[in-house]
Design a protein around this motif. Sequence first.
Motif, PDB file in Angstrom:
ATOM      1  N   THR A 142      72.951  63.273  84.378  1.00 56.02           N
ATOM      2  CA  THR A 142      73.905  63.972  83.500  1.00 56.02           C
ATOM      3  C   THR A 142      73.202  65.076  82.692  1.00 56.02           C
ATOM      4  O   THR A 142      73.674  66.232  82.686  1.00 56.02           O
ATOM      5  CB  THR A 142      74.637  62.964  82.584  1.00 56.02           C
ATOM      6  OG1 THR A 142      75.349  62.056  83.428  1.00 56.02           O
ATOM      7  CG2 THR A 142      75.607  63.648  81.652  1.00 56.02           C
ATOM      8  N   PRO A 143      72.076  64.786  82.026  1.00 56.46           N
ATOM      9  CA  PRO A 143      71.387  65.877  81.319  1.00 56.46           C
ATOM     10  C   PRO A 143      70.899  66.976  82.269  1.00 56.46           C
ATOM     11  O   PRO A 143      70.944  68.157  81.917  1.00 56.46           O
ATOM     12  CB  PRO A 143      70.192  65.184  80.643  1.00 56.46           C
ATOM     13  CG  PRO A 143      70.552  63.742  80.595  1.00 56.46           C
ATOM     14  CD  PRO A 143      71.450  63.482  81.754  1.00 56.46           C
ATOM     15  N   LEU A 144      70.477  66.574  83.487  1.00 59.86           N
ATOM     16  CA  LEU A 144      70.047  67.585  84.463  1.00 59.86           C
ATOM     17  C   LEU A 144      71.211  68.527  84.775  1.00 59.86           C
ATOM     18  O   LEU A 144      71.054  69.759  84.797  1.00 59.86           O
ATOM     19  CB  LEU A 144      69.544  66.889  85.742  1.00 59.86           C
ATOM     20  CG  LEU A 144      69.168  67.780  86.920  1.00 59.86           C
ATOM     21  CD1 LEU A 144      68.060  68.756  86.561  1.00 59.86           C
ATOM     22  CD2 LEU A 144      68.733  66.938  88.130  1.00 59.86           C
ATOM     23  N   GLY A 145      72.391  67.945  84.979  1.00 65.59           N
ATOM     24  CA  GLY A 145      73.576  68.766  85.258  1.00 65.59           C
ATOM     25  C   GLY A 145      73.894  69.694  84.097  1.00 65.59           C
ATOM     26  O   GLY A 145      74.234  70.865  84.294  1.00 65.59           O
ATOM     27  N   CYS A 146      73.771  69.174  82.870  1.00 65.47           N
ATOM     28  CA  CYS A 146      74.037  70.012  81.680  1.00 65.47           C
ATOM     29  C   CYS A 146      73.055  71.182  81.634  1.00 65.47           C
ATOM     30  O   CYS A 146      73.441  72.321  81.345  1.00 65.47           O
ATOM     31  CB  CYS A 146      73.891  69.190  80.400  1.00 65.47           C
ATOM     32  SG  CYS A 146      75.118  67.901  80.200  1.00 65.47           S
ATOM     33  N   LEU A 147      71.773  70.885  81.883  1.00 65.56           N
ATOM     34  CA  LEU A 147      70.770  71.955  81.804  1.00 65.56           C
ATOM     35  C   LEU A 147      71.017  73.013  82.881  1.00 65.56           C
ATOM     36  O   LEU A 147      70.873  74.216  82.629  1.00 65.56           O
ATOM     37  CB  LEU A 147      69.351  71.385  81.925  1.00 65.56           C
ATOM     38  CG  LEU A 147      68.313  72.411  81.497  1.00 65.56           C
ATOM     39  CD1 LEU A 147      68.243  72.539  79.982  1.00 65.56           C
ATOM     40  CD2 LEU A 147      66.935  72.123  82.043  1.00 65.56           C
ATOM     41  N   SER A 152      72.398  78.440  84.127  1.00 65.26           N
ATOM     42  CA  SER A 152      73.134  79.410  84.940  1.00 65.26           C
ATOM     43  C   SER A 152      74.038  80.265  84.052  1.00 65.26           C
ATOM     44  O   SER A 152      74.326  81.411  84.370  1.00 65.26           O
ATOM     45  CB  SER A 152      73.890  78.751  86.090  1.00 65.26           C
ATOM     46  OG  SER A 152      74.994  78.077  85.598  1.00 65.26           O
ATOM     47  N   HIS A 153      74.436  79.736  82.913  1.00 71.76           N
ATOM     48  CA  HIS A 153      75.302  80.527  82.032  1.00 71.76           C
ATOM     49  C   HIS A 153      74.506  81.454  81.103  1.00 71.76           C
ATOM     50  O   HIS A 153      74.884  82.608  80.887  1.00 71.76           O
ATOM     51  CB  HIS A 153      76.193  79.594  81.205  1.00 71.76           C
ATOM     52  CG  HIS A 153      77.121  80.339  80.310  1.00 71.76           C
ATOM     53  ND1 HIS A 153      78.180  81.061  80.814  1.00 71.76           N
ATOM     54  CD2 HIS A 153      77.117  80.540  78.982  1.00 71.76           C
ATOM     55  CE1 HIS A 153      78.790  81.658  79.807  1.00 71.76           C
ATOM     56  NE2 HIS A 153      78.168  81.360  78.685  1.00 71.76           N
ATOM     57  N   LEU A 154      73.385  80.919  80.568  1.00 69.56           N
ATOM     58  CA  LEU A 154      72.663  81.667  79.521  1.00 69.56           C
ATOM     59  C   LEU A 154      71.355  82.292  80.018  1.00 69.56           C
ATOM     60  O   LEU A 154      70.772  83.112  79.320  1.00 69.56           O
ATOM     61  CB  LEU A 154      72.332  80.738  78.352  1.00 69.56           C
ATOM     62  CG  LEU A 154      73.501  80.256  77.490  1.00 69.56           C
ATOM     63  CD1 LEU A 154      73.041  79.153  76.541  1.00 69.56           C
ATOM     64  CD2 LEU A 154      74.102  81.408  76.690  1.00 69.56           C
ATOM     65  N   GLY A 155      70.876  81.851  81.170  1.00 66.97           N
ATOM     66  CA  GLY A 155      69.550  82.319  81.617  1.00 66.97           C
ATOM     67  C   GLY A 155      68.474  81.603  80.821  1.00 66.97           C
ATOM     68  O   GLY A 155      68.486  80.385  80.696  1.00 66.97           O
ATOM     69  N   ASP A 156      67.567  82.397  80.212  1.00 67.78           N
ATOM     70  CA  ASP A 156      66.453  81.831  79.454  1.00 67.78           C
ATOM     71  C   ASP A 156      66.970  81.213  78.143  1.00 67.78           C
ATOM     72  O   ASP A 156      67.654  81.883  77.370  1.00 67.78           O
ATOM     73  CB  ASP A 156      65.462  82.974  79.170  1.00 67.78           C
ATOM     74  CG  ASP A 156      64.232  82.497  78.434  1.00 67.78           C
ATOM     75  OD1 ASP A 156      64.035  81.272  78.332  1.00 67.78           O
ATOM     76  OD2 ASP A 156      63.474  83.367  77.959  1.00 67.78           O
TER      77      ASP A 156
END
Length: 296
Positions: A142-147, A152-156
């Motif tokens: 679940t945390p992997l999916g969140c990251l 992918s949304h924010l980049g760095d």
Amino acid sequence: MTAQIIDGKESAAQLRSSVAGHVAWLKEEHGITPGLAVVLVGGDPASEVYVRNKGRQTIEAGMSSLEHKLPTETSQADLLALIEQLNSDPDIHGVLVQLPLPSHLNADLVINAIDPAKDVDGFHISNVGLLGTGQNAMVPCTPLGCLMLLRSHLGDLSGLEAVVVGRSNIVGKPMAQLLLNDSCTVTIAHSRTRDLASFCRRADILVAAVGRPEMIPGDWIKPGATVIDVSINRIARDGKQQLVGDVDFGSAAEVAGAITPVPGGVGPMTIACLLANTVTACCRAHRLSEPEGLTL
Ligand code: NDP
């Protein structure tokens, strides 16, 4: 509504497609079929649904799926013996014991009996330690999916202020660790946190993993923040059953820059990451190069 919707369904479909591509490559080039074993003890209805979905998606990705359904009264010794057998089975690359376990079983002991290399849930103490020291761990799904959604949304993510609400071993703590590893400034809030609103209002990234329907209103959110709502809460509204997160979606979407919906946000990413972890475990077991895009 001003916030961009972070579409977990779409991201999960892309990840599953990438997993299926790697599985096809493993079969064609190396004659290897990744295998995932899922162990369910007892007949908890929600767990049965999760296990069924995991099995179906494992097969759809071209992998082999083994399900062990054990009766509620299964002894600790019998469960440990099964885990030992799965640990030594060369055709099984991932072993997952569905939680929660019946109360007579010691979940810590059971999870720590799984070979860390096959611990695709990333809950074994060795994987927790590897993640905590920035080494090559099996990362909890679940945390992997969140990251993955955040990157992918924010980049760095470097330098961003992140607040994680919830400190469980399976979501809150590993989520905070991943954000720290990505150089965020991280605060972990929990049930004893004083003035939770003031912490939430500082967050460029707000991750909610509590399990309390719509407890975070829009005026706790920093304008433009990215909101990841992990929780799936079932409520009755207008005489109908409905799924909602910890965040009040309507008011939050007026303030946030981007937000995950419930359902259709983090949920679909969790199983996709489990499949990805199984392929990663398989590649590591066979000393093949780590598949790109499936892990961090
Ligand atoms: P836990 O119950 O283990 O942890 C909940 C956390 O929330 C605890 O750390 C608790 O604090 C904290 N908390 C409780 N009340 C408050 C409050 N009023 N203010 C601030 N913090 C509070 O849950 P999980 O971590 O296992 O799961 C969290 C949510 O995520 C659940 O809704 C679950 O259904 C969902 N989930 C979703 C998944 C998905 O795939 N989308 C996968 C896994 C979970 P304390 O430690 O002080 O008690």
